[in-house]
Design an enzyme around this catalytic site. Structure first.
Site, PDB file in Angstrom:
ATOM      1  N   PHE A   1      15.022  47.720 -71.672  1.00 20.57           N
ATOM      2  CA  PHE A   1      16.380  47.223 -71.917  1.00 20.57           C
ATOM      3  C   PHE A   1      16.989  46.630 -70.647  1.00 20.57           C
ATOM      4  O   PHE A   1      17.039  47.287 -69.600  1.00 20.57           O
ATOM      5  CB  PHE A   1      17.303  48.360 -72.373  1.00 20.57           C
ATOM      6  N   ASP A   2      17.494  45.413 -70.742  1.00 29.89           N
ATOM      7  CA  ASP A   2      18.411  44.891 -69.726  1.00 29.89           C
ATOM      8  C   ASP A   2      19.745  45.627 -69.885  1.00 29.89           C
ATOM      9  O   ASP A   2      19.998  46.246 -70.932  1.00 29.89           O
ATOM     10  CB  ASP A   2      18.593  43.385 -69.924  1.00 29.89           C
ATOM     11  N   MET A   3      20.594  45.566 -68.873  1.00 33.52           N
ATOM     12  CA  MET A   3      21.871  46.278 -68.959  1.00 33.52           C
ATOM     13  C   MET A   3      23.065  45.345 -69.187  1.00 33.52           C
ATOM     14  O   MET A   3      23.666  45.337 -70.262  1.00 33.52           O
ATOM     15  CB  MET A   3      22.106  47.103 -67.679  1.00 33.52           C
TER      16      MET A   3
ATOM     17  N   THR B   1      23.629  43.035 -72.302  1.00 29.59           N
ATOM     18  CA  THR B   1      22.687  43.414 -73.358  1.00 29.59           C
ATOM     19  C   THR B   1      23.094  44.746 -73.969  1.00 29.59           C
ATOM     20  O   THR B   1      23.311  44.835 -75.181  1.00 29.59           O
ATOM     21  CB  THR B   1      21.255  43.507 -72.804  1.00 29.59           C
TER      22      THR B   1
END
Length: 211
Positions: free
Chosen positions: A3-5, A8
Site C-alpha cells: 500500500f502507498d500512503m 491512497t
C-alpha cells in the site's frame, strides 16, 4: 499487499498542499498549482527542487525548508488523517485474510510514525519510508525492498497507488498495480488496473489481478 500512503490510504496530499503553500508564503512567494501537482508522489528532495524552481529561488538552502515543512506537516498529521473512500475497509479485510502487508511511502519515517496513529502500525508487517531507500519512487527500489522484507516474490504482490510516480515504481518493480487516482489524473497504462476508488475492493478482487 503493498500500500502507498499519501493519497491512497489517507487524504494527506491535501495536507502537504496546505503546508507547501504556507512555506511558499514564508519564503516570500506563491506556489503554483502546476508545481504542487508535479510534487505529488515524489521524494522530498525532488519536491524541494520543484519548489525552489517555481519560486525562482534556485539557490535557496534546502535544509531549513525541509525542517519547517516537516514540522508543519507533522502538526497537521497529528490532528488526525481522513481515510480515502474504501481504504480502511480494504486494509482491515486484507489483514483479516492473513495476507502479508507493507506500507510503501515516499514520506519520511518521522512523519509516517505520526500517520500510523490513524493507520495503525499493527496493520503492516513491513514499512518502507522514503528516507530509508537510496532511490525513492519512481525507482522500483521501494517496492522491491518491501517484497523482499515480506519474503514474498514481487510478482505475487499487488501494489495500490494513486500517483504516476508510484505507479511507475510499482510497475517497474514487477508488481501487479491497482491505480486509484486522487490529486492527479492517471493515463491508462498496459497492465495497470484503474478504479475511481477503493470502495468495493476486497481480497478476492485483488487476487484476481494476479491471474
Amino acid at each position: 499487499m503493498l500500500f502507498d500512503m499519501d493519497g491512497t490510504l489517507v487524504d494527506s496530499e491535501r495536507i502537504w498542499g496546505i503546508a507547501l503553500a504556507e512555506l511558499a508564503v514564508h519564503a516570500g512567494g506563491r506556489l503554483s498549482e502546476t508545481a504542487r501537482l508535479a510534487m505529488v508522489g515524489t521524494s522530498m528532495a525532488h519536491s524541494m527542487r520543484i519548489f525552489r524552481e517555481d519560486l525562482g529561488q534556485p539557490d535557496r538552502p534546502e535544509a531549513p525548508d525541509v525542517a519547517w515543512l516537516s514540522a508543519r506537516v507533522r502538526d497537521l498529521f497529528a490532528d488526525g488523517l481522513v481515510w480515502r473512500p474504501g481504504a480502511m475497509e480494504l486494509l482491515l479485510a486484507v489483514r483479516a485474510a492473513g495476507i502479508p502487508t507493507a506500507l510503501v511511502t515516499s514520506t519520511g519515517r518521522r512523519l509516517v510514525e505520526v500517520a500510523l496513529k490513524t493507520l495503525g502500525a499493527e496493520n503492516f508487517d513491513v514499512i518502507v519510508c522514503g528516507d530509508e531507500v537510496e532511490r525513492p519512487k519512481p525507482d522500483p527500489e521501494p517496492y522491491r525492498t518491501a517484497a523482499e522484507l515480506l519474503g514474498v516474490p514481487i510478482g505475487s504482490c499487488v501494489a495500490i497507488e494513486d500517483s504516476p510516480s508510484g505507479v511507475a515504481s510499482a510497475t517497474a518493480a514487477g508488481a501487479a498495480v491497482l491505480a486509484v487516482p486522487a490529486e492527479l489524473e492517471l493515463e491508462p497504462v498496459d497492465g495497470v488496473h484503474l478504479r475511481t476508488s477503493l470502495t468495493g475492493v476486497d481480497p478476492l478482487f485483488l487476487a484476481g489481478l494476479l491471474t
